[in-house]
Design a protein around this motif. Structure first.
Motif, PDB file in Angstrom:
ATOM      1  N   GLY A   1       4.594 -90.198  20.581  1.00  0.00           N
ATOM      2  CA  GLY A   1       4.525 -89.011  21.415  1.00  0.00           C
ATOM      3  C   GLY A   1       5.395 -87.925  20.823  1.00  0.00           C
ATOM      4  O   GLY A   1       6.463 -88.204  20.279  1.00  0.00           O
ATOM      5  N   ARG A   2       4.930 -86.692  20.916  1.00  0.00           N
ATOM      6  CA  ARG A   2       5.708 -85.550  20.427  1.00  0.00           C
ATOM      7  C   ARG A   2       5.841 -84.536  21.551  1.00  0.00           C
ATOM      8  O   ARG A   2       4.893 -84.310  22.311  1.00  0.00           O
ATOM      9  CB  ARG A   2       5.032 -84.891  19.217  1.00  0.00           C
ATOM     10  N   LEU A   3       7.006 -83.926  21.633  1.00  0.00           N
ATOM     11  CA  LEU A   3       7.293 -82.922  22.657  1.00  0.00           C
ATOM     12  C   LEU A   3       7.664 -81.627  21.958  1.00  0.00           C
ATOM     13  O   LEU A   3       8.583 -81.604  21.131  1.00  0.00           O
ATOM     14  CB  LEU A   3       8.431 -83.402  23.555  1.00  0.00           C
ATOM     15  N   VAL A   4       6.951 -80.540  22.277  1.00  0.00           N
ATOM     16  CA  VAL A   4       7.138 -79.292  21.551  1.00  0.00           C
ATOM     17  C   VAL A   4       7.118 -78.119  22.521  1.00  0.00           C
ATOM     18  O   VAL A   4       6.478 -78.174  23.573  1.00  0.00           O
ATOM     19  CB  VAL A   4       6.037 -79.132  20.470  1.00  0.00           C
ATOM     20  N   ASP A   5       7.840 -77.068  22.161  1.00  0.00           N
ATOM     21  CA  ASP A   5       7.810 -75.814  22.912  1.00  0.00           C
ATOM     22  C   ASP A   5       6.449 -75.170  22.690  1.00  0.00           C
ATOM     23  O   ASP A   5       6.139 -74.684  21.601  1.00  0.00           O
ATOM     24  CB  ASP A   5       8.927 -74.891  22.407  1.00  0.00           C
ATOM     25  N   GLY A   6       5.624 -75.174  23.716  1.00  0.00           N
ATOM     26  CA  GLY A   6       4.261 -74.681  23.582  1.00  0.00           C
ATOM     27  C   GLY A   6       4.139 -73.185  23.416  1.00  0.00           C
ATOM     28  O   GLY A   6       3.044 -72.692  23.146  1.00  0.00           O
ATOM     29  N   ASN A   7       5.223 -72.436  23.576  1.00  0.00           N
ATOM     30  CA  ASN A   7       5.184 -70.990  23.359  1.00  0.00           C
ATOM     31  C   ASN A   7       5.717 -70.607  21.977  1.00  0.00           C
ATOM     32  O   ASN A   7       5.760 -69.430  21.637  1.00  0.00           O
ATOM     33  CB  ASN A   7       5.984 -70.271  24.440  1.00  0.00           C
ATOM     34  N   ASP A   8       6.121 -71.593  21.212  1.00  0.00           N
ATOM     35  CA  ASP A   8       6.578 -71.406  19.837  1.00  0.00           C
ATOM     36  C   ASP A   8       5.412 -71.760  18.928  1.00  0.00           C
ATOM     37  O   ASP A   8       5.170 -72.932  18.617  1.00  0.00           O
ATOM     38  CB  ASP A   8       7.779 -72.321  19.579  1.00  0.00           C
ATOM     39  N   ALA A   9       4.668 -70.751  18.498  1.00  0.00           N
ATOM     40  CA  ALA A   9       3.444 -70.990  17.732  1.00  0.00           C
ATOM     41  C   ALA A   9       3.708 -71.751  16.447  1.00  0.00           C
ATOM     42  O   ALA A   9       2.900 -72.591  16.035  1.00  0.00           O
ATOM     43  CB  ALA A   9       2.764 -69.652  17.417  1.00  0.00           C
ATOM     44  N   VAL A  10       4.827 -71.476  15.811  1.00  0.00           N
ATOM     45  CA  VAL A  10       5.152 -72.143  14.544  1.00  0.00           C
ATOM     46  C   VAL A  10       5.445 -73.620  14.779  1.00  0.00           C
ATOM     47  O   VAL A  10       4.994 -74.494  14.034  1.00  0.00           O
ATOM     48  CB  VAL A  10       6.349 -71.457  13.865  1.00  0.00           C
ATOM     49  N   ALA A  11       6.176 -73.920  15.839  1.00  0.00           N
ATOM     50  CA  ALA A  11       6.505 -75.312  16.144  1.00  0.00           C
ATOM     51  C   ALA A  11       5.257 -76.100  16.524  1.00  0.00           C
ATOM     52  O   ALA A  11       5.074 -77.246  16.087  1.00  0.00           O
ATOM     53  CB  ALA A  11       7.529 -75.368  17.276  1.00  0.00           C
ATOM     54  N   VAL A  12       4.383 -75.500  17.347  1.00  0.00           N
ATOM     55  CA  VAL A  12       3.159 -76.195  17.741  1.00  0.00           C
ATOM     56  C   VAL A  12       2.287 -76.458  16.525  1.00  0.00           C
ATOM     57  O   VAL A  12       1.743 -77.552  16.350  1.00  0.00           O
ATOM     58  CB  VAL A  12       2.379 -75.387  18.797  1.00  0.00           C
TER      59      VAL A  12
END
Length: 388
Positions: free
Chosen positions: A246-257
């Motif tokens: 599972g991965r958890l990411v800031d969905g408003n950070d386009a680069v991270a997603v």
């Protein structure tokens, strides 16, 4: 049953510290086949913007992400306006979620497949689908306004999470055939409460199918907050129970997603199996134009998330790094406005529809019942034409 109850009542576990020593070691078949620790998601959503990690990002990718976000924001605004003009029956906006939509499209290769939910028309457009074709279902003209095989985009449809097992089936079939194909399936946080979500993840993990699941956790399943759907630490933690990371990411950070999805797609393509990605984001607009979001959330909550706007976050980063100037902002805005104008013009034209098309794409060979229904409709149309 009586003998079982009697046997159970005669077996007593020792109290206190002796309990753990008393418990027998389960046979090997009962033991977990995978160490769960490597499958656990990040403790906090992964971020790239505003950190040193952004220095490693490709400048051209950053600029492209920005242009797509600006275009996506304008697309959402224009589609919402079309509902108010009666040109769309309904529109589920992704304003505030554009980073997830765009990153999902850009993380895939041309040969891969995208399996969107009903809210993900922007992801389809970012993948190259004609905006008018993406909105055809929501206009009520056709069940699907495009050829899924041509675009490698599964049909947009309103049932929740039904696209997830389809994505697993396609990915598994591709693997059996030896095709180098990955499926990326998108779903909202509400969709994770559906049985299809469980079935898809279970099959994907058992088969080690090359599929990536992207959960856009925007806080609400229509009006139901996430806390009333699950008690899990995060939706990404659900991956461990199926045996996938599972991965958890800031969905408003386009680069991270984009980074997380690209890593998951690469892993799947190399035979590493499925990944569940949870992107923490927020739906700024109402669920659809038919929803009154003020009944279940306050303006203060919405304004807090506006400060974490995906377009502004990336624009600020690019400006500070010298990768975006006023000319670049103007060019992105003009490109988006041109797209919106063309969409508006084409959607304002009444489509020419043939009622007989109802029977054209149901089965490869029409059944007797369909032939009978088609003949009845043809007779009614002919009679109407003669009378008119």
């Amino acid at each position: 049953m009586d003998s079982l109850q009697q046997r159970s009542s005669t077996v007593q576990e020792p109290p206190g510290a002796a309990r753990d020593a008393y418990r027998p070691t389960p046979p090997p078949a009962w033991r977990p086949r995978t160490d769960p620790a490597p499958l656990l998601p990040e403790a906090e959503p992964l971020r790239v913007l505003g950190t040193d990690a952004v220095a490693d990002a490709d400048p051209e990718l950053l600029r492209r992400l920005y242009r797509e976000l600006v275009r996506g924001r304008r697309y959402n605004a224009q589609a919402t306006a079309l509902t108010k003009q009666g040109r769309l029956a309904v529109y589920p906006s992704t304003t505030g979620q554009e980073a997830c939509e765009v990153a999902a499209a850009l993380a895939l290769e041309e040969r891969d497949w995208l399996f969107p939910s009903y809210r993900d028309t922007l992801a389809a457009v970012a993948r190259g689908l004609d905006p008018v074709q993406a909105l055809t279902l929501l206009r009520g003209d056709w069940h699907t306004g495009y050829d899924p095989r041509e675009h490698r985009i599964a049909p947009l449809s309103t049932p929740l999470a039904t696209q997830l097992p389809h994505a697993v089936g396609l990915a598994h079939a591709a693997r059996l055939k030896g095709d180098d194909v990955v499926a990326l399936a998108m779903v909202g946080d509400g969709g994770t409460s559906e049985g299809d979500f469980h079935e898809a993840l279970n099959f994907a993990a058992v088969w080690q199918a090359p599929v990536v699941f992207l959960v856009q956790n925007n806080g609400f399943a229509i009006s139901v907050p996430l806390a009333k759907q699950t008690a899990a630490p995060s939706l990404a933690h659900k991956a461990v129970g199926y045996g996938m990371p599972g991965r958890l990411v800031d969905g408003n950070d386009a680069v991270a997603v984009h980074q997380v999805l690209t890593e998951a797609v690469t892993r799947a393509r190399r035979g590493g199996g499925p990944t569940l990605v949870e992107a923490i984001t927020y739906r700024i607009d109402a669920h659809t134009n038919a929803d009154d979001a003020t009944r279940y959330r306050g303006d203060g909550e919405v304004e807090t998330w506006r400060a974490h706007d995906p377009v502004l976050l990336l624009e600020r980063e690019l400006t500070e790094r010298g990768l975006l100037d006023e000319d670049g902002r103007r060019a992105a805005a003009e490109e988006a406005e041109t797209m919106a104008a063309r969409l508006r013009e084409r959607m304002n034209a009444d489509p020419v529809l043939d009622p007989m098309d109802l029977f054209a794409h149901v089965y490869a060979e029409k059944t007797a019942q369909l032939r009978e229904q088609a003949a009845q409709l043809r007779a009614e149309l002919d009679a109407e034409s003669e009378a008119g």
